[in-house]
Design an enzyme around this catalytic site. Structure first.
Site, short mmCIF file in Angstrom:
data_model
loop_
_atom_site.label_atom_id
_atom_site.label_comp_id
_atom_site.label_asym_id
_atom_site.label_seq_id
_atom_site.Cartn_x
_atom_site.Cartn_y
_atom_site.Cartn_z
N SER A 61 0.82 -1.21 0.00
CA SER A 61 0.00 0.00 0.00
C SER A 61 0.86 1.26 0.00
O SER A 61 1.96 1.28 0.55
CB SER A 61 -0.90 0.01 1.23
OG SER A 61 -1.56 1.26 1.34
N TYR A 99 -1.15 0.29 10.31
CA TYR A 99 -1.33 -0.36 9.01
C TYR A 99 -0.17 0.04 8.09
O TYR A 99 0.44 -0.81 7.44
CB TYR A 99 -2.68 0.10 8.44
CG TYR A 99 -2.98 -0.32 7.03
CD1 TYR A 99 -3.44 -1.61 6.74
CD2 TYR A 99 -2.86 0.57 5.96
CE1 TYR A 99 -3.76 -1.98 5.43
CE2 TYR A 99 -3.17 0.22 4.66
CZ TYR A 99 -3.62 -1.05 4.40
OH TYR A 99 -3.94 -1.41 3.12
N1 LIG Z 1 -8.97 -0.97 -0.56
C1 LIG Z 1 -7.93 -0.16 -0.63
O1 LIG Z 1 -8.07 1.07 -0.77
C2 LIG Z 1 -6.52 -0.72 -0.54
C3 LIG Z 1 -5.48 0.15 -0.85
C4 LIG Z 1 -4.18 -0.33 -0.79
C5 LIG Z 1 -3.96 -1.65 -0.48
N2 LIG Z 1 -4.98 -2.48 -0.17
C6 LIG Z 1 -4.67 -3.86 0.18
O2 LIG Z 1 -5.29 -4.72 -0.75
C7 LIG Z 1 -5.47 -6.00 -0.13
C8 LIG Z 1 -6.91 -6.45 -0.36
O3 LIG Z 1 -7.78 -5.60 0.36
P1 LIG Z 1 -9.28 -5.24 -0.10
O4 LIG Z 1 -9.32 -3.79 -0.33
O5 LIG Z 1 -9.68 -6.14 -1.19
O6 LIG Z 1 -10.09 -5.45 1.24
P2 LIG Z 1 -10.75 -6.75 1.87
O7 LIG Z 1 -11.86 -7.22 1.01
O8 LIG Z 1 -11.05 -6.39 3.27
O9 LIG Z 1 -9.58 -7.82 1.83
C9 LIG Z 1 -8.73 -8.13 2.87
C10 LIG Z 1 -8.63 -9.63 2.89
O10 LIG Z 1 -7.63 -10.06 3.79
C11 LIG Z 1 -8.07 -11.24 4.36
N3 LIG Z 1 -7.44 -11.56 5.62
C12 LIG Z 1 -7.28 -10.75 6.70
N4 LIG Z 1 -6.68 -11.45 7.68
C13 LIG Z 1 -6.47 -12.70 7.21
C14 LIG Z 1 -5.89 -13.85 7.74
N5 LIG Z 1 -5.39 -13.91 8.97
N6 LIG Z 1 -5.85 -14.97 6.99
C15 LIG Z 1 -6.34 -14.96 5.74
N7 LIG Z 1 -6.89 -13.89 5.18
C16 LIG Z 1 -6.96 -12.77 5.91
C17 LIG Z 1 -9.53 -11.03 4.58
O11 LIG Z 1 -10.14 -12.30 4.64
P3 LIG Z 1 -11.60 -12.53 5.32
O12 LIG Z 1 -12.56 -12.22 4.25
O13 LIG Z 1 -11.58 -13.95 5.71
O14 LIG Z 1 -11.69 -11.58 6.49
C18 LIG Z 1 -9.94 -10.27 3.34
O15 LIG Z 1 -10.40 -11.11 2.32
C19 LIG Z 1 -5.11 -5.81 1.34
O16 LIG Z 1 -3.79 -6.25 1.53
C20 LIG Z 1 -5.17 -4.31 1.50
O17 LIG Z 1 -4.34 -3.88 2.56
C21 LIG Z 1 -6.28 -2.03 -0.24
#
Ligand SMILES: NC(=O)c1ccc[n+]([C@@H]2O[C@H](COP(=O)([O-])OP(=O)(O)OC[C@H]3O[C@@H](n4cnc5c(N)ncnc54)[C@H](OP(=O)(O)O)[C@@H]3O)[C@@H](O)[C@H]2O)c1
Ligand SMILES: Cc1cc2nc3c(=O)[nH]c(=O)nc-3n(C[C@H](O)[C@H](O)[C@H](O)COP(=O)(O)OP(=O)(O)OC[C@H]3O[C@@H](n4cnc5c(N)ncnc54)[C@H](O)[C@@H]3O)c2cc1C
Lengths: 438, 245
Positions: free
Chosen positions: B137, B150
């Site tokens: 990120s 984070y």
């Molecule tokens: N959205 C943004 O603006 C943004 C920006 C920059 C980077 N990111 C990064 O992109 C990635 C995906 O995020 P997203 O935006 O798609 O949000 P999201 O839908 O909340 O995805 C996060 C995922 O991480 C999984 N997770 C958390 N703890 C875990 C664990 N202990 N074991 C296995 N899985 C785990 C969650 O699984 P569960 O469904 O089982 O909880 C969830 O599916 C993340 O790394 C996030 O930091 C997002």
């Protein structure tokens, strides 16, 4: 979040949620005043509710496909564009499609959309085997064409509940090409004769020059089409019959200034289109996307009308009064000089669903940029339609008065009665339904 | 030619699923790994139906690092590409006073992802090819008061990916770091994100596929982020510390 319809004339601050599960959705339904929103391609305020708009974009998975019957089961937020992208390469195409593929299955059912084959095969609902509908108490029922509520949901504009899943029959096609034949109709009578004389064509639609006057009033290019067979393709295309040349996708980067579309430019456009179209009369092979979705190639083409947006006018007229009413409508429009270049005339066949828009006869669709005189013109057109026993398409409406709707559509009373009886009125409402007293 | 399988760690995440769709559409079989994978059955069916590829589901907990080697052993095959989309935002204002909660955020964004990628890196290195993709990120580029737990974990992950890339560059194992900027997902639902800086998950999916095919090293999804982050990183600390960001 500010929501508006595709015509961009109904901006409104709305609370929007995007449920991903039935439980989340049921919690929203319990709050009342809910309306489902698909791709937002309805022109007016049909898919917005200030208190409780539910974006169905998170409910968009395909569930299964039966390659024998062509039945696709999918969640309601799936776009028709996805269905085509997935299944055309396997030889299937939606049996009914509106003039844009960027609509959801839920939106297509809720408006019971029609395509160029309505005269022969009816509307979208004719190819739906069942739907799953969430009612006011949050429970989900599977409804089939035998169920009353199924039929009221077609054209029910989201006011009978939230459609969750749709079982849809697709059409087998051999290629991604349409064999098109263009008939040049020098006036309205000739255009109608072309429709009547080609009732067996699978697809028919006319571009109508709504600014032509006098003897040329209603001059049209009537476009007939059939799905082309492999044998009809030139040799080089037969090996990959579903592959058509890629069309460049364009987007309008900003709103066109208001003066870009004035009566002069529209008149000039229509003249050029007519002259070019006349020369292209006769048979041609056209790719599916250019044939069904000419506008989809230009991203947000709705911006061409400038910031203030535009309104659509689409009516259905009974067969018996069609000729006279169309004549009158076109006379008023051409005299006003406020014509559109997206004027479309089409023959409708009979309609089965009790609150759906089409009726056996003709439909005319026009669009007008919104400005000072538009409203008076539209009111005049409304009166002509009401007098002729016609009605209006709610998916296109953004401004009709309650009085006009109830005069034009006596079925509204039965629809409201049903909503009362099933306790739907408090649970499901849109800005449009409030405006129209549905 | 059949394409190599892509493993998505964090298979329920919006970004992870969108990446799965992009690769499946390009013909790659998909392995979705998540906690409670049985709840992903509808997504599995959707991916398989739309794209005509094989899609399998696998139980994976990023925090249970002791299980990671066995997890990789149990996969139907060693994937060609592994994408880690695991992450957790936490609630900064609360977590900064709650060590246990802060540790959970640090582990979910750094320790867990780094551990599983370390195991996959060894396997890919032994095989002599493979691609590792880490979704990190821009929050890791400079710590801010509103999300530094984070951000710090992501900074660690970004540095880890950079080190892996350096180590594996000569071993034919490629490492891609993705800094998506704002993305409209479950993680950011309800936040007021500026439209010009916000990507859709589908755009992230397309960008990752493209970057993997081109063997890119570090990508932002929306090009404007390169500029935004250059500015943010250039602000002198005496000024930066007084800003409300
Ligand atoms: N959205 C943004 O603006 C943004 C920006 C920059 C980077 N990111 C990064 O992109 C990635 C995906 O995020 P997203 O935006 O798609 O949000 P999201 O839908 O909340 O995805 C996060 C995922 O991480 C999984 N997770 C958390 N703890 C875990 C664990 N202990 N074991 C296995 N899985 C785990 C969650 O699984 P569960 O469904 O089982 O909880 C969830 O599916 C993340 O790394 C996030 O930091 C997002
Ligand atoms: C360029 C263009 C061409 C068009 N051509 C045609 C045409 O040829 N024929 C035709 O019939 N229409 C046509 N339309 C209109 C369009 O097909 C309809 O408005 C359709 O309903 C839009 O679908 P949507 O997913 O965008 O729905 P929205 O616009 O989001 O919603 C439309 C209605 O459907 C309801 N709805 C949506 N999803 C659900 C759900 N899951 N459950 C319950 N209710 C739901 C909404 O509440 C609302 O009342 C055209 C529109 C455009 C922009």
């Amino acid at each position: 979040m500010i929501l508006s319809g595709w015509g961009r004339t109904t901006p409104q601050a709305c609370r929007v949620s995007r449920p991903r599960s039935e439980a989340e959705l049921a919690a929203r339904v319990a709050e009342g005043g809910l309306i489902a929103r698909g791709a937002g391609r309805a022109y007016g305020d049909a898919a917005q509710s200030a208190a409780n708009t539910v974006d169905m974009g998170g409910v968009n998975r395909m569930i299964r496909f039966d390659a024998d019957s062509g039945q696709l089961v999918a969640e309601a937020g799936v776009w028709l564009a996805d269905v085509i992208a997935t299944f055309l390469p396997r030889g299937w195409f939606p049996a009914v499609t509106p003039g844009t593929r960027f609509v959801t299955l839920g939106g297509a059912v809720a408006a019971d959309v029609h395509g160029k084959n309505h005269h022969r095969e009816g509307s979208f609902g004719a190819f739906v085997d069942w739907i799953d509908l969430m009612g006011p108490d949050g429970t989900v029922r599977r409804l089939t064409p035998g169920d009353d509520l199924f039929r009221w949901t077609l054209g029910g504009m989201g006011l009978t509940g939230v459609i969750l899943r749709v079982a849809l029959r697709l059409r087998r096609v051999e290629t991604g090409w349409i064999a098109q034949r263009t008939v040049v109709a020098p006036d309205l009578a000739a255009a109608m004769a072309a429709f009547e004389g080609n009732a067996d064509a699978l697809y028919s639609v006319a571009w109508i020059d709504c600014l032509a006057q006098g003897a040329a009033l209603g001059r049209s290019l009537v476009m007939l089409g059939e799905h082309a067979s492999v044998a009809a393709l030139p040799g080089v295309r037969r090996e990959h019959p579903f592959t058509v040349p890629a069309r460049p996708r364009r987007a309008l980067p900003f709103d066109a200034p208001g003066f870009a579309l004035n009566p002069l430019t529209v008149r000039a456009f229509n003249e050029v289109y007519w002259q070019l179209g006349k020369r292209k009369a006769g048979p041609a092979l056209v790719p599916w996307d250019a044939y069904f979705y000419p506008l989809d190639a230009i991203g947000n083409w709705n911006r061409i009308y400038g910031r203030r947006g535009f309104v659509q006018f689409q009516c259905a007229l009974p067969l018996a009064s069609s000729a006279d009413a169309l004549h009158e409508l076109l006379k008023v429009v051409s005299a006003s000089g406020q014509g559109s270049f997206l004027a479309v005339l089409k023959r409708f066949g009979p309609q089965a669903a009790p609150f759906a828009f089409p009726m056996e006869g003709y439909t005319l669709a026009l669009d007008f940029p919104l400005h000072g005189q538009t409203s008076a013109l539209l009111d005049r057109l409304d009166r002509i339609v009401v007098a002729a026993g016609g009605r209006f398409y709610l998916a296109k409406d953004a401004r009709m008065s309650r009085e006009t709707l109830w005069q034009a559509d006596p079925r509204a009373a039965a629809f409201v009665e049903l909503r009362d009886r099933l306790g739907l009125r408090a649970a499901f409402a849109s800005t449009q339904s409030e405006r129209l007293g549905l | 030619m059949t394409k190599g399988a892509v493993l998505i760690l964090g298979g329920r995440s919006d970004i992870g699923l969108a990446i799965a769709h992009a690769f499946a559409a390009a013909g790659h079989p998909v392995m979705l790994a998540a906690r409670g994978p049985e709840t992903l059955e509808a997504d599995r069916a959707d991916l398989a139906l739309r794209h005509g590829v094989t899609v399998t589901l696998h139980a994976f907990d990023a925090l249970d690092t002791a299980s990671h080697a066995a997890f990789v052993d149990a996969l139907p095959s060693l994937p060609a590409i592994a994408v880690c989309a695991v992450g957790a935002m936490g609630v900064q204002a609360k977590d900064e006073h709650d060590p246990a909660a802060a540790i959970a955020v640090m582990r979910a964004n750094f320790e867990g992802p780094a551990t599983i990628l370390a195991i996959l890196a060894d396997r890919f290195e032994a095989r002599g090819r493979g691609t590792l993709v880490g979704i990190s990120s821009v929050a890791g580029e400079r710590g801010r008061a509103t999300n530094y737990i984070y951000g710090a974990a992501k900074a660690g992950f970004t540095a880890y990916l950079s080190g892996l890339r350096n180590r594996l560059a000569k071993q034919n194992v490629h490492v891609l770091t993705v800094l998506p900027g704002f993305v409209a997902t479950r993680m950011t639902a309800g936040m007021d994100l500026p439209a010009r800086l916000t990507a859709t998950p589908a755009a992230v999916g397309a960008a990752v596929l493209h970057a993997v095919e081109r063997k890119r090293n570090v990508i932002y999804v929306k090009p404007v982020w390169r500029l935004v982050m250059a500015v943010i990183k250039a602000i002198p600390e005496p000024v930066f510390k007084k800003l409300k960001l």
